[in-house]
Design a protein around this motif. Structure first.
Motif, PDB file in Angstrom:
ATOM      1  N   LYS A  59       0.806  -1.154   0.074  1.00 36.25           N
ATOM      2  CA  LYS A  59       0.113   0.054   0.101  1.00 36.25           C
ATOM      3  C   LYS A  59       0.771   1.411  -0.029  1.00 36.25           C
ATOM      4  O   LYS A  59       0.511   2.258  -0.562  1.00 36.25           O
ATOM      5  N   ALA A  60       2.041   1.264   0.723  1.00 36.97           N
ATOM      6  CA  ALA A  60       2.840   2.472   0.853  1.00 36.97           C
ATOM      7  C   ALA A  60       3.643   2.751  -0.262  1.00 36.97           C
ATOM      8  O   ALA A  60       4.091   3.709  -0.655  1.00 36.97           O
ATOM      9  N   HIS A 156       5.768   3.490  14.532  1.00 37.14           N
ATOM     10  CA  HIS A 156       6.127   2.096  14.267  1.00 37.14           C
ATOM     11  C   HIS A 156       5.461   1.611  13.200  1.00 37.14           C
ATOM     12  O   HIS A 156       6.036   0.731  12.545  1.00 37.14           O
ATOM     13  N   GLU A 157       4.121   1.534  12.990  1.00 44.41           N
ATOM     14  CA  GLU A 157       3.410   1.076  11.913  1.00 44.41           C
ATOM     15  C   GLU A 157       3.826   1.737  10.620  1.00 44.41           C
ATOM     16  O   GLU A 157       4.066   0.929   9.583  1.00 44.41           O
ATOM     17  N   GLY A 158       4.233   3.141  10.651  1.00 43.08           N
ATOM     18  CA  GLY A 158       4.587   3.660   9.528  1.00 43.08           C
ATOM     19  C   GLY A 158       5.905   3.307   8.942  1.00 43.08           C
ATOM     20  O   GLY A 158       6.308   3.360   7.934  1.00 43.08           O
ATOM     21  N   ALA A 159       6.751   3.162  10.087  1.00 44.81           N
ATOM     22  CA  ALA A 159       8.125   2.630   9.705  1.00 44.81           C
ATOM     23  C   ALA A 159       8.264   0.889   8.964  1.00 44.81           C
ATOM     24  O   ALA A 159       9.308   0.577   8.598  1.00 44.81           O
ATOM     25  N   ILE A 160       7.307   0.179   9.333  1.00 42.23           N
ATOM     26  CA  ILE A 160       7.164  -1.132   8.596  1.00 42.23           C
ATOM     27  C   ILE A 160       7.515  -0.953   7.258  1.00 42.23           C
ATOM     28  O   ILE A 160       8.465  -2.016   6.709  1.00 42.23           O
ATOM     29  N   PRO A 161       6.972  -0.428   6.274  1.00 42.64           N
ATOM     30  CA  PRO A 161       7.195  -0.549   4.916  1.00 42.64           C
ATOM     31  C   PRO A 161       8.897  -0.085   4.503  1.00 42.64           C
ATOM     32  O   PRO A 161       9.312  -0.881   3.519  1.00 42.64           O
ATOM     33  N   ILE A 226      13.169   7.087   1.011  1.00 39.42           N
ATOM     34  CA  ILE A 226      12.060   7.836   0.680  1.00 39.42           C
ATOM     35  C   ILE A 226      10.978   7.307   1.780  1.00 39.42           C
ATOM     36  O   ILE A 226       9.937   8.428   2.350  1.00 39.42           O
ATOM     37  N   LEU A 227      10.611   6.197   1.838  1.00 38.10           N
ATOM     38  CA  LEU A 227       9.548   5.558   2.767  1.00 38.10           C
ATOM     39  C   LEU A 227       9.902   5.978   3.945  1.00 38.10           C
ATOM     40  O   LEU A 227       9.014   6.353   5.021  1.00 38.10           O
ATOM     41  N   GLU A 228      11.058   5.970   4.555  1.00 34.30           N
ATOM     42  CA  GLU A 228      11.440   6.358   5.980  1.00 34.30           C
ATOM     43  C   GLU A 228      11.071   8.116   6.236  1.00 34.30           C
ATOM     44  O   GLU A 228      10.381   8.409   7.085  1.00 34.30           O
ATOM     45  N   GLU A 233       7.429  12.268   8.316  1.00 34.56           N
ATOM     46  CA  GLU A 233       6.548  13.322   7.928  1.00 34.56           C
ATOM     47  C   GLU A 233       5.359  13.235   8.540  1.00 34.56           C
ATOM     48  O   GLU A 233       4.478  14.135   8.979  1.00 34.56           O
ATOM     49  N   SER A 234       4.915  11.887   8.183  1.00 38.69           N
ATOM     50  CA  SER A 234       3.461  11.553   8.845  1.00 38.69           C
ATOM     51  C   SER A 234       3.432  11.519  10.432  1.00 38.69           C
ATOM     52  O   SER A 234       2.511  12.016  10.892  1.00 38.69           O
ATOM     53  N   THR A 235       4.231  11.396  11.149  1.00 46.86           N
ATOM     54  CA  THR A 235       4.452  11.245  12.405  1.00 46.86           C
ATOM     55  C   THR A 235       4.396  12.967  12.872  1.00 46.86           C
ATOM     56  O   THR A 235       3.849  13.426  13.996  1.00 46.86           O
ATOM     57  N   LYS A 236       5.218  13.772  12.240  1.00 47.67           N
ATOM     58  CA  LYS A 236       5.509  14.901  12.464  1.00 47.67           C
ATOM     59  C   LYS A 236       4.051  15.735  12.792  1.00 47.67           C
ATOM     60  O   LYS A 236       3.769  16.531  13.532  1.00 47.67           O
TER      61      LYS A 236
END
Length: 284
Positions: A59-60, A156-161, A226-228, A233-236
């Motif tokens: 998805k990401a 944590h979830e966002g960092a998985i991809p 890029i995904l990192e 950005e999403s966490t910010k």
């Protein structure tokens, strides 16, 4: 856009320099080795990240070709929305926003900011904590602790991809060696062939190592980076909302609360004090 530009520049310089020194590009085209390398690495990723992590990664992955959603314009809308909702709380009390919080899509305030409302995870984060503030049973320290836990979970979830793609990149050189060894094994079984043909087989085998390294560090590794960045950005944006709501909960006026949030932003997206003040006045 920059992903495509980077790839084009990388391949043009590498293969252009190789061809300029008399190299034959056709010798580098080894479809079977590409299948071995990518097939092996993807198979290993499925083993390690199968299920929910794999779905999150798939998805990401398309987002690496898109620009950031969290621009200065996005944050201006976010601050304006928070300013309006907090101003209403200050004037009419916490109970006045109960209807807004329960159905943000129909709220006169939230519906003015479609970019924010469209981000369902963000709007849920905002409304959930406003709902807790309306309830009045938690103090600022308890809400801050709960926010930190939720933001940590989100990150944590966002960092998985990013982690999955990074592992994929790390595996490619190893599978390139696998493909090269298999090519050498094939060559050793063809020693009866003339030297010119043997040279071609050895060259094809060595291409496996080359492709594994090139694909890992030239293509897949940068995508993980890029995904990192996108996860950060999403966490910010959640951290920004947290700072703003806590400032309001601690008794600061809406104008000051959004200033707290503005200070939490990266410098590349942070509007100036004057920009934010003027934008908020226009939206009122």
């Amino acid at each position: 856009m920059f992903v495509i530009i980077g790839y084009v520049f990388m391949f043009a310089t590498i293969f252009g320099a190789y061809a300029s020194h008399g190299g034959h590009l056709g010798g580098l085209w080894q479809p079977s080795e590409i299948v071995m390398i990518f097939g092996g690495a993807i198979g290993a990723m499925i083993v390690g990240y199968g299920g929910k992590p794999l779905k999150a990664t798939l998805k990401a992955f398309p987002t690496v070709f898109k620009g950031s959603a969290f621009s200065k314009a996005f944050y201006l809308d976010l601050f304006a929305m928070l300013f309006e909702i907090l101003s209403k709380v200050r004037k009419e009390g916490l109970m006045s926003i109960e209807a807004d919080v329960e159905d943000p899509e129909k709220s006169p305030i939230f519906s003015k900011y479609p970019k924010i409302v469209h981000d369902h995870h963000l709007i849920d984060f905002v409304t959930d904590y406003l709902r807790l503030m309306v309830g009045g049973n938690l103090n600022a320290f308890e809400i801050e602790n709960l926010m930190d836990i939720e933001i940590e979970t989100h990150h944590h979830e966002g960092a998985i991809p990013a982690g999955a793609v990074a592992k994929l990149g790390d595996a490619l050189p190893a599978f390139g060696i696998v493909a090269a060894v298999m090519g050498v094994v094939h060559t050793m079984g063809s020693l009866h062939l003339p030297p010119t043909e043997l040279g071609g087989l050895i060259g094809a085998a060595l291409v496996g190592t080359f492709l594994g390294i090139l694909l890992a560090y030239g293509m897949v590794g940068p995508l993980a980076t890029i995904l990192e960045f996108k996860a950060d950005e999403s966490t910010k944006v959640y951290q920004t909302v947290k700072v703003t709501l806590l400032a309001s909960l601690n008794g600061y006026a809406p104008q000051v609360a959004v200033e707290f949030g503005r200070k939490a932003l990266y410098s590349t997206e942070r509007p100036s004090f004057k920009e934010l003040e003027e934008f908020v006045k226009q939206k009122k």
